[in-house]
Enzyme design. Structure first.
Site, short mmCIF file in Angstrom:
data_model
loop_
_atom_site.label_atom_id
_atom_site.label_comp_id
_atom_site.label_asym_id
_atom_site.label_seq_id
_atom_site.Cartn_x
_atom_site.Cartn_y
_atom_site.Cartn_z
N LYS A 60 0.82 -1.21 0.00
CA LYS A 60 0.00 0.00 0.00
C LYS A 60 0.86 1.27 0.00
O LYS A 60 0.42 2.31 -0.46
CB LYS A 60 -0.97 -0.02 1.17
CG LYS A 60 -1.96 -1.17 1.03
CD LYS A 60 -3.21 -1.01 1.82
CE LYS A 60 -4.26 -2.03 1.41
NZ LYS A 60 -3.83 -3.45 1.55
C1 LIG Z 1 -4.42 -4.55 0.90
C2 LIG Z 1 -3.62 -5.80 0.77
C3 LIG Z 1 -3.95 -6.81 -0.17
C4 LIG Z 1 -5.18 -6.72 -1.06
O1 LIG Z 1 -5.07 -5.71 -2.04
P1 LIG Z 1 -6.39 -5.15 -2.75
O2 LIG Z 1 -5.93 -4.01 -3.57
O3 LIG Z 1 -7.30 -4.74 -1.64
O4 LIG Z 1 -6.96 -6.27 -3.57
C5 LIG Z 1 -3.11 -7.91 -0.27
N1 LIG Z 1 -2.03 -8.05 0.53
C6 LIG Z 1 -1.69 -7.12 1.46
C7 LIG Z 1 -0.51 -7.35 2.31
C8 LIG Z 1 -2.46 -5.96 1.61
O5 LIG Z 1 -2.13 -5.04 2.54
#
Ligand SMILES: *Cc1c(COP(=O)(O)O)cnc(C)c1O
Length: 466
Positions: free
Chosen positions: A112
Site C-alpha cells: 500500500k
Molecule cells: C491490501 C492488501 C492486499 C489486497 O489488495 P487489494 O488491492 O485490496 O486487492 C493484499 N495483501 C496485502 C498485504 C495488503 O495489505
C-alpha cells in the site's frame, strides 16, 4: 484526462478533483475516459530507466491537465525517496519461470505504500494550490492506516484521523500507527470492532455539517490515484522480463480488487499481459463470481491473510462498468441488488469479457502455509501469508510454457511473524529502520463507539492543527 463516475450521475472531473474527492457524489467510482497507450518503442525504452522515471512517464497522461511535466517528475521522485530499495519494486526469481515482485520496501512494509507515498506530495500540491486544509478520516484493520499515516505525517494542510478497533490489531500493526508522533496525526482506538470503525466513518461522511466543518476526505483504495500508481510496477516487471516482445502473467493476492485492477489497466495501456490471476483466501466471493457468474455475499471469515478478509471488493465495480460497455445503468442495478439482497448476476457481456482477461483461484489456510514452507525450502526466502495465497492459488492453475509468472509479494514477512513461524520454524526480522519499533513511545486515545464523542474529539483535534 477526464474522469467519469461508474454510476453516471456525478460531474465529470479532472485528476486533482478526483484525487481530493475519493468517492463520486453519486456513490460511484471515478474511471478514466480513455486508456493512454504505451507504444512498443516506449516499453523497450523503459528497460534501462530507474523506477521513478518509468513511473512519471506511465502516469503522466492521466494527470497532464494538472501538472507541467517537470513539476510532475519532481513530485514522483519525492514520493519514492523513502523506499529502502533503489529499484522500489524489485523482482526475485523463486523457480523456473517464476518470480516474486517485492512490493514491501516502503516505510510500512506493505504494497500500500507504493500508492500512498505518492498521495502525500499530491495532496500537498493540490491543497496549496487551492489554499485548503483537509482532514483524512479512515478506519483500518491493519495495513491501510499505517500507510496513510506514514504518507501524510508532518504535512501542514492535512490532518489525519485513523480509527482502529481497540485491542484487535496485531502489536506490529498498532505500533506502526501509534508511534508516529507528528502533531497532525491522531490515532483513535475505538471500543468496538473493525466494522464499527467503518460504520463510524460512513456516518461521519453522511453527517454533512460535520464533514464540511473539518473538510473530511478519504484515501481508501477506491481513490483513483492509488490504482493509477499501482499500474507502474506491472509495467516495470513486464518490461524486465521481456515485454513487449514476450507476454508475462501475474498472480495477485486480492481483497478490495485495487491491486489487480491496476494490472488490468496496464494491459489496456498496451502491456502484453497473458494471465491475470485473482487469488483469494477463504473469502472467495470473486473466485465464485468468475466461476458461476453470480456475485454473492456469504459472510467474512478471519484468516492469517487479514488484508484479504473482505466480502465486498469495492473496485470490482470499475471492472463491471468497463466490461459492461460503460453502462452506468447496469452498474446501478447491480449495486442496488447487492445492497438489497446481498447478490447480483453479472450480465453476459461483462462476464465473457472478465473471463477473457482474468482467471481466479482460491487457496485455504493449509495451502497458504504449505506455500510458505515450499518457497522457504526451495529458495531460502521467507514470504508473508498474503504472498503465499497468491503463490498457492497461482500454482493451482495451468500455465502456458514460456510465459514468465510473476507473484505479487504484497507484505514483508516480518509483519506476520506468527504464520511464518508456524510454517517454517523461522521468525523473520524486522528491517533495520523498524528494529526499535517496540521501544518507541505510543500515543493514541481510547474512545467509546459513540458518534457524538468521536466527532467532538476529531473537531477539537483538527482545530488544534489548523
Ligand atoms: C491490501 C492488501 C492486499 C489486497 O489488495 P487489494 O488491492 O485490496 O486487492 C493484499 N495483501 C496485502 C498485504 C495488503 O495489505
Amino acid at each position: 484526462m477526464r474522469y467519469v463516475s461508474t454510476r453516471g450521475d456525478a460531474p465529470i472531473l479532472g485528476f486533482e478533483d478526483v484525487l481530493l474527492k475519493g468517492l463520486a457524489n453519486d456513490g460511484g467510482l471515478y474511471w478514466p475516459e480513455t486508456f493512454p497507450q504505451l507504444s512498443e518503442d516506449q516499453l523497450r525504452g523503459f528497460v534501462d530507466m530507474p523506477y521513478v522515471q518509468v513511473a512519471a512517464e506511465v502516469m503522466y497522461p492521466f494527470v497532464a491537465d494538472c501538472y507541467e511535466r517537470a513539476e510532475w517528475d519532481d513530485l514522483v521522485k519525492d514520493a519514492y525517496k523513502h523506499f529502502a530499495h533503489a529499484e522500489v519494486a524489485p523482482l526475485r526469481q523463486i523457480g523456473a519461470g517464476e518470480w516474486l515482485l517485492e512490493l514491501f520496501h516502503g516505510p510500512t512494509l506493505a504494497f500500500k505504500d507504493v500508492a500512498m507515498q505518492l498521495l502525500g506530495p499530491l495532496f500537498d500540491r493540490a491543497l496549496e494550490r487551492r489554499d485548503r486544509h483537509v482532514t483524512v478520516i479512515g478506519a483500518t484493520s491493519g495495513d491501510t492506516g499505517s500507510a496513510a499515516i506514514e504518507a501524510l505525517r508532518g504535512r501542514d494542510r492535512v490532518s489525519v484521523v485513523i480509527m482502529h478497533p481497540h485491542n484487535r490489531t496485531s502489536d506490529v500493526q498498532r505500533r506502526q500507527m501509534t508511534t508516529v508522533l507528528d502533531g497532525n496525526i491522531h490515532n483513535i482506538a475505538l471500543e468496538g470492532t473493525f466494522d464499527d470503525c467503518q460504520a463510524a466513518v460512513k456516518a461521519m461522511f453522511a453527517h454533512e455539517s460535520f464533514a464540511d466543518k473539518v473538510g473530511m476526505t478519504g484515501v481508501n483504495s477506491i481513490n483513483w490515484a492509488r490504482v493509477m500508481a499501482q499500474t507502474v510496477y506491472y509495467v516495470t516487471a513486464a518490461v524486465a522480463l521481456g515485454a513487449p516482445d514476450r507476454a508475462v502473467s501475474f498472480a495477485v493476492p486480492t481483497g478490495n480488487f485495487g491491486d489487480i485492477l491496476a494490472g488490468y489497466v496496464a494491459k489496456r495501456m498496451g502491456v502484453p499481459i497473458d494471465q491475470l490471476i485473482i487469488a483469494t483466501n477463504e473469502n472467495d466471493i470473486l473466485e465464485r463470481a468468475l466461476k458461476t457468474g453470480r456475485y454473492e455475499k456469504s459472510g467474512v471469515v478471519a484468516t492469517d491473510s487479514p488484508s484479504m478478509d473482505i466480502e465486498v471488493s469495492s473496485n470490482f465495480e470499475r471492472l463491471l462498468f468497463e466490461t459492461g460497455g460503460r453502462d452506468a445503468g447496469a452498474v446501478k442495478r447491480a449495486m442496488s441488488s447487492l445492497g438489497q439482497s446481498g447478490s447480483f448476476t453479472i450480465e453476459e457481456q461483462a462476464l465473457t469479457a472478465i473471463r477473457t482477461d482474468f482467471d481466479a483461484a482460491r487457496a485455504d489456510q493449509k495451502a497458504m502455509s504449505a506455500a510458505i514452507k515450499q518457497v522457504s525450502s526451495d529458495s531460502a526466502c521467507l514470504i508473508d501469508p498474503h504472498t503465499a495465497v497468491g503463490i498457492a492459488a497461482g500454482r493451482s492453475l495451468p500455465h502456458k510454457d514460456g510465459v514468465p509468472m510473476v507473484y505479487l509479494s504484497t507484505a514483508h514477512p516480518a509483519k506476520f511473524p506468527v504464520a511464518v513461524n508456524e510454517a517454517t520454524g523461522q521468525t523473520p526480522d524486522l528491517p533495520p529502520h523498524m528494529a526499535d519499533l517496540f521501544e518507541r513511545e505510543e500515543r493514541f486515545t481510547v474512545l467509546p463507539n459513540d458518534l457524538g464523542a468521536l466527532e467532538k474529539f476529531i473537531a477539537d483535534a483538527v482545530a488544534g492543527d489548523a
